[in-house]
Scaffold this motif. Structure first.
Motif, mmCIF file in Angstrom:
data_model
loop_
_atom_site.group_PDB
_atom_site.id
_atom_site.type_symbol
_atom_site.label_atom_id
_atom_site.label_comp_id
_atom_site.label_asym_id
_atom_site.label_seq_id
_atom_site.Cartn_x
_atom_site.Cartn_y
_atom_site.Cartn_z
ATOM 1 N N ALA A 14 -6.226 42.490 8.423
ATOM 2 C CA ALA A 14 -5.299 43.628 8.015
ATOM 3 C C ALA A 14 -6.375 43.783 6.607
ATOM 4 C CB ALA A 14 -3.698 42.998 7.138
ATOM 5 N N ASN A 15 -5.491 45.523 6.570
ATOM 6 C CA ASN A 15 -6.691 45.782 5.731
ATOM 7 C C ASN A 15 -8.206 46.597 5.807
ATOM 8 O OD1 ASN A 15 -4.020 46.481 4.531
ATOM 9 N ND2 ASN A 15 -4.096 44.988 3.129
ATOM 10 N N GLY A 16 -9.017 46.262 7.024
ATOM 11 C CA GLY A 16 -10.190 46.330 7.245
ATOM 12 C C GLY A 16 -11.082 44.810 6.869
ATOM 13 N N ALA A 17 -9.619 43.571 6.865
ATOM 14 C CA ALA A 17 -10.333 42.461 7.230
ATOM 15 C C ALA A 17 -10.340 41.681 7.799
ATOM 16 C CB ALA A 17 -10.573 42.042 5.619
ATOM 17 N N ALA A 18 -11.116 40.300 8.012
ATOM 18 C CA ALA A 18 -10.166 39.589 9.103
ATOM 19 C C ALA A 18 -10.781 38.203 8.832
ATOM 20 C CB ALA A 18 -10.822 39.406 10.490
ATOM 21 N N VAL A 19 -9.963 37.467 8.871
ATOM 22 C CA VAL A 19 -10.142 35.723 8.668
ATOM 23 C C VAL A 19 -9.851 35.245 10.565
ATOM 24 C CG1 VAL A 19 -9.307 33.204 7.639
ATOM 25 C CG2 VAL A 19 -9.359 36.472 6.482
ATOM 26 N N ILE A 76 -6.722 35.964 -0.266
ATOM 27 C CA ILE A 76 -6.248 37.424 0.716
ATOM 28 C C ILE A 76 -4.751 37.021 0.838
ATOM 29 C CG2 ILE A 76 -5.916 37.669 3.177
ATOM 30 C CD1 ILE A 76 -8.470 36.980 2.732
ATOM 31 N N GLN A 77 -4.116 38.398 0.063
ATOM 32 C CA GLN A 77 -2.552 38.716 0.414
ATOM 33 C C GLN A 77 -2.094 38.807 1.332
ATOM 34 O OE1 GLN A 77 -1.986 40.490 -2.733
ATOM 35 N NE2 GLN A 77 0.120 40.108 -2.915
ATOM 36 N N PHE A 78 -1.197 38.202 1.880
ATOM 37 C CA PHE A 78 0.133 39.058 3.195
ATOM 38 C C PHE A 78 0.625 39.665 2.615
ATOM 39 C CE2 PHE A 78 -1.608 34.112 3.510
ATOM 40 C CZ PHE A 78 -2.682 34.628 4.668
ATOM 41 N N SER A 79 1.433 40.194 3.724
ATOM 42 C CA SER A 79 2.443 41.530 3.247
ATOM 43 C C SER A 79 4.179 40.321 2.778
ATOM 44 C CB SER A 79 3.414 41.869 4.915
ATOM 45 O OG SER A 79 3.668 40.769 5.649
ATOM 46 N N ASP A 80 4.687 39.166 2.805
ATOM 47 C CA ASP A 80 5.476 38.780 2.093
ATOM 48 C C ASP A 80 5.157 38.119 0.955
ATOM 49 O OD1 ASP A 80 3.964 36.775 2.523
ATOM 50 O OD2 ASP A 80 5.661 35.649 3.570
ATOM 51 N N GLY A 81 4.266 38.687 0.482
ATOM 52 C CA GLY A 81 2.988 38.324 -1.431
ATOM 53 C C GLY A 81 2.634 36.750 -1.456
ATOM 54 N N ILE A 115 -13.707 36.839 7.179
ATOM 55 C CA ILE A 115 -14.472 35.168 6.698
ATOM 56 C C ILE A 115 -13.995 34.781 8.179
ATOM 57 C CG2 ILE A 115 -14.083 33.506 5.382
ATOM 58 C CD1 ILE A 115 -12.892 35.355 3.267
ATOM 59 N N ILE A 116 -15.087 33.202 8.251
ATOM 60 C CA ILE A 116 -15.007 32.177 8.844
ATOM 61 C C ILE A 116 -14.782 30.982 8.841
ATOM 62 C CG2 ILE A 116 -15.463 31.436 10.885
ATOM 63 C CD1 ILE A 116 -17.357 33.310 12.076
ATOM 64 N N ILE A 124 -6.213 26.677 6.807
ATOM 65 C CA ILE A 124 -5.030 27.465 6.976
ATOM 66 C C ILE A 124 -3.507 27.190 6.206
ATOM 67 C CG2 ILE A 124 -6.709 29.443 7.281
ATOM 68 C CD1 ILE A 124 -5.204 28.657 10.069
ATOM 69 N N LYS A 125 -3.781 25.999 6.506
ATOM 70 C CA LYS A 125 -2.774 24.659 6.316
ATOM 71 C C LYS A 125 -1.412 25.165 5.682
ATOM 72 C CE LYS A 125 -1.163 19.971 7.161
ATOM 73 N NZ LYS A 125 -1.658 18.307 6.892
ATOM 74 N N GLY A 126 -0.445 25.340 6.373
ATOM 75 C CA GLY A 126 0.597 26.084 5.605
ATOM 76 C C GLY A 126 0.662 27.138 5.827
ATOM 77 N N TYR A 127 -0.273 28.419 6.528
ATOM 78 C CA TYR A 127 -0.197 29.787 6.052
ATOM 79 C C TYR A 127 -0.567 29.910 7.872
ATOM 80 C CZ TYR A 127 -1.317 29.860 1.523
ATOM 81 O OH TYR A 127 -0.520 29.222 -0.405
#
Length: 366
Positions: free
Chosen positions: A92-97, A133-138, A181-182, A188-191
């Motif tokens: 999202a927004n030009g960045a990736a994980v 990294i901020q997701f769409s739901d905050g 970011i790799i 990312i546990k929980g996300y």
């Protein structure tokens, strides 16, 4: 100082021969370093996946999830314990994980510009340390970047399938056009709900492997045997070796002949001067040392020529070199090559001066 004077004198006398040999050595250094980098790169890409691809695993591809073997359907097809190794991504927004199964990330060995693999690695526009990294739901995911990848790199990606595929197909090339970011799965546990599964994934069976693999083949699952990928990867490595080794041997043969010729010519033309030096107190080893320095200076010039050529080709965007990464192994290979050439150059003066007295040596030079 005597060594430098001897070199300059010989260089002026045989300018074109010296330049030719210097260019030959530079060509050898470039060729062998290119071969080393290509083979090392392919082996480096294979490392994370080799332990996962064995007789107890298969690679699955979810081209059509309704007909394929989606993760949800696996429990209906197979029995017993199994592990899934895959890649999840968020963009999202030009960045990736990019999140890899821990077993893959732990063995990832893409070249780093700085740092290490302790936490996460990223493109060179991202700084080492905490990155949010901020997701769409905050919701916010914080990743601790510990290493920065080189500009030209590979991104892990299980989006390929084919009976001719190798482990290099578990990647895609990247020129860092997008910040990324790799990291591992634990980070990312929980996300996980924000991440998209890769189309392909590896299934490793802890039990009933043969039976489960047979069930997958009889179902609508799109699978490829792990053994086939391993064999394809090894064959690709062998093909690279078969392509490069004869070229390196041919160039090395030319360089060795050129080095021997220059060594013989230089030693013969400097025989009178060497005889005088011997009478003036130089030892046999000292005279041979002067000659060896002569060849060493040519070799040093060749290293400089090859380094400049490599940098120019890389800066110009040449496809053959821009993705290659030089490492300590390349420096070691270059050093060994130069030492071998210097050693070869010492053979002729050692033989010519053997069992000779200074007077006999000087008489031969007249």
């Amino acid at each position: 100082m005597d060594s430098l004077k001897l070199f300059l004198t010989s260089f002026r006398k045989d300018f074109f021969s010296y330049i030719l040999v210097a260019l030959e050595i530079a060509a050898l250094i470039l060729a062998e370093n290119y071969m080393f980098s290509v083979l090392k790169e392919r082996e480096m890409l294979n490392v994370p996946f080799t332990p996962l691809l064995n007789e107890n695993s298969v690679y699955c591809y979810d081209l059509n999830r309704e007909l394929g073997v989606s993760r949800e359907r696996l429990s209906e097809i197979i029995s017993g314990e199994y592990m899934i190794y895959d890649i999840k991504s968020y963009s999202a927004n030009g960045a990736a994980v990019i999140s890899l199964s821990d077993e893959i990330y732990d063995k990832l060995s893409l070249p780093l510009k700085s740092g290490n693999y302790a936490k996460a690695v990223a493109s060179d526009r991202i700084s080492i340390g905490e990155n949010s990294i901020q997701f769409s739901d905050g919701q916010t995911l914080t990743l601790n970047v510990s290493g920065i990848l080189t500009e030209m790199t590979y991104l892990p990606s299980m989006e390929s399938f084919g009976t001719d595929m190798t482990m290099t197909d578990f990647y895609k090339t990247s020129a860092n056009s997008q910040d990324f970011i790799i990291t591992n799965r634990s980070s990312i546990k929980g996300y996980e709900k924000y991440f998209v599964n890769s189309t392909g994934f590896i299934i490793g069976f802890n039990e009933n492997a043969e039976e489960n693999i047979a069930r997958l083949r009889n179902s609508r699952a799109i699978v490829i045997e792990a053994d086939l990928i391993l064999n394809n990867s090894q064959n690709a490595l062998n093909a690279d070796r078969e392509r490069f080794v004869p070229i390196i041997i041919a160039i090395a043969g030319i360089v060795i002949m050129g080095t021997i010729c220059i060594s013989a010519i230089t030693f013969k033309e400097n025989r009178l001067k060497n005889g005088v030096l011997w009478l003036c107190g130089y030892s046999r080893a000292g005279i041979i040392g002067l000659h060896i320095t002569n060849i060493a200076l040519i070799s040093l010039g060749s290293v400089i020529i090859s380094a400049i050529s490599y940098l120019v080709l890389k800066a110009s965007g040449n496809e053959f070199v821009k993705g290659l990464n030089m490492s300590f192994g390349n420096l070691l290979l270059t050093a060994i090559t130069i030492l071998l050439l210097i050693g070869i150059s010492a053979v002729i003066p050692a033989v010519k001066s053997m069992n000779s007295s200074p007077v006999e040596y000087l008489n031969k030079a007249k």
